[in-house]
Design a protein around this motif. Sequence first.
Motif: not given
Lengths: 459, 171
Positions: B74-75, B77-78, B81-82, B85-86, B156
């Motif tokens: 998850s680390e 992933d985060c 993914a930063r 979406k923006l 990603y």
Amino acid sequence: MKKISFNYAGLSRASLLGLSLFISPNLQADPLKDLYLQVSQEVSEEANHNSEREKKFKAAAGEQKAMLAEVQTELARQEQLREEMQQTFDLNETQLADLSTQLDRRTGNLGELFGVFRQMAGDTEKLLFDSLISIEYPERKAQIEALAATTEVPTIAQMQQLWAMSLQEISESAGVTRFNTEVVKPSGEAYTAEVTRIGTFNIISEDKYLNYSSDTQQLVELARQPDSSLRSTAGDLSQTSGGTPVGFALDPSRGALLGLLVQSPSLVERVQQGKSVGYAIIAVGIFGLLVVIERLIKLASISKKMAKQRKDMEHPSDDNPLGRMLLAYYENKHLQDLDVIGKKLEEVVFKDLAEFRRGLATVKVLAAIAPLMGLLGTVTGMIGTFQAITLFGTGDPKLMAGGISQALITTVEGLCVAIPLLLASTILSSRAQQMSKEVGEQATGMVAQKAVDIASAKA
Amino acid sequence: MDINSYLLDFLNTGGNVLWAILLVTIWLWFLIFERYWFFFREYKTQQQSNVKQWQQCADKSSWIATQYRRQLLSELDCMMARNLKLITGLIALLPMLGLLGTVTGMIQVFEVMAYLGSGNPRAMANGVSAATIPTMAGMVISLLAIPFATELDRRYRREKRETASAMPTYS
């Protein structure tokens, strides 16, 4: 007439006599004789008198005749004189006609010149009255007015004056000059300021563009000034002392474009054009923005508290998801069954995930509603426009302008509300997703590591 | 005409909305470059250290180990993914900004019509260009950015999958 009165006097006298006779019939015969004598004497006197008069009349008649003759000769003389004068008049008349045709022939070119001069003077008068240069040289107006009003053939000096004025106008229109004059603010108060004139095109005072109205002969500050970037070029020009070139935004239409600027509606006026639908959209936007701000603050505070908790894992507090999970772990540690502890932790996580996603749907819905409301405004505006068309026809675009501006403004407002809300919703949702990942996966990992640490410390 | 004043002229012709589009464009491409920079520079070291940490673990199948693995994944992933979406959000926003420009341009056109009547197409041309240029700009920039955004998204997903398979739950 005289004769008649005379007879009448005699008659009355006779009747008086008769009366006296009648009154005294018995008188003596002597008085009668006396009466007779007296009467005959009077008659002869009368006749003498009459003949005298007659003579006098006759003499007067002769005199009159002589006068008549005299007058008649005078008349004849005058008639002859008239005759003579008539002839002279006719002669003069023909001579005059001859002379005037001669004059016309000789002044043929000059007359044309006069016409051209008057026309030129009239044109130049209008030009100078509208020209910005006349503010600097107000004395020109009186001169050109006098020239345009001349009714005689112009003198060489006058023609040269007109020529000089036209030349001055041309040479001045190429220059930039500064001078002091009176300027009127939009509010109406006048003050004296240094103004800079750029040819015949624009006139500025410091960084303000001025408008010259030739009707009132006043320099008026434009009520609505152009963009600050354009105004700064005007300020540069006002301050420069020459030498170095400066850029300046010029209005080549001599103020017409700047004049239109005043008519273009301001932001507030535009918002008012949107009418009720526009206000509703703005309300939606403000509500959405408040929700977004609340959410951003909340998420930021949660992540800050979590970061603080991560540094100090020994003292869990229940104001953040990580702390709550640690507390749940400590409460259930005695169970020894890791699956049960895992389930308990998940329960805590679910509550927090719901907290992260709260409000997101609202923002998304508002972002979707705003353009739809804009569309609604468009349609109602178009209805207004078509009503105006049914009533007044399509002849006057200004009548339709109200509906059209409502239609367009509401669309703009809808988009203006939707775009930031959409952006905010994207940012919020990506942030919420990231935080839920942090809480759901990393925080449980930390709790697991903590459990390992505790277990190893025990052993 | 030098490029600077040419660009300024172009932006002024397009109206205020074009400035907003320029701003969003700079933001969007900054984010895209930042993501590539991250994938090529920072991601590899972090991924290798996380994988190494997992491989050093003796216990790989207990509940605690699974949670630990999730945390490591998850680390990464985060980090990956930063902003992704923006980026897609901004790409969706650009045509909308273009539409906004169209409508403001139309307002300009109708204003000119209200003052000068419809007999003067030259006066309306300014509004028409203010209506069309932002539309075009918004379209072009979002179309240009779409391949990069898709590529980043696929990268990603691929990296996530590969990292997961590089951390097996058995020894």
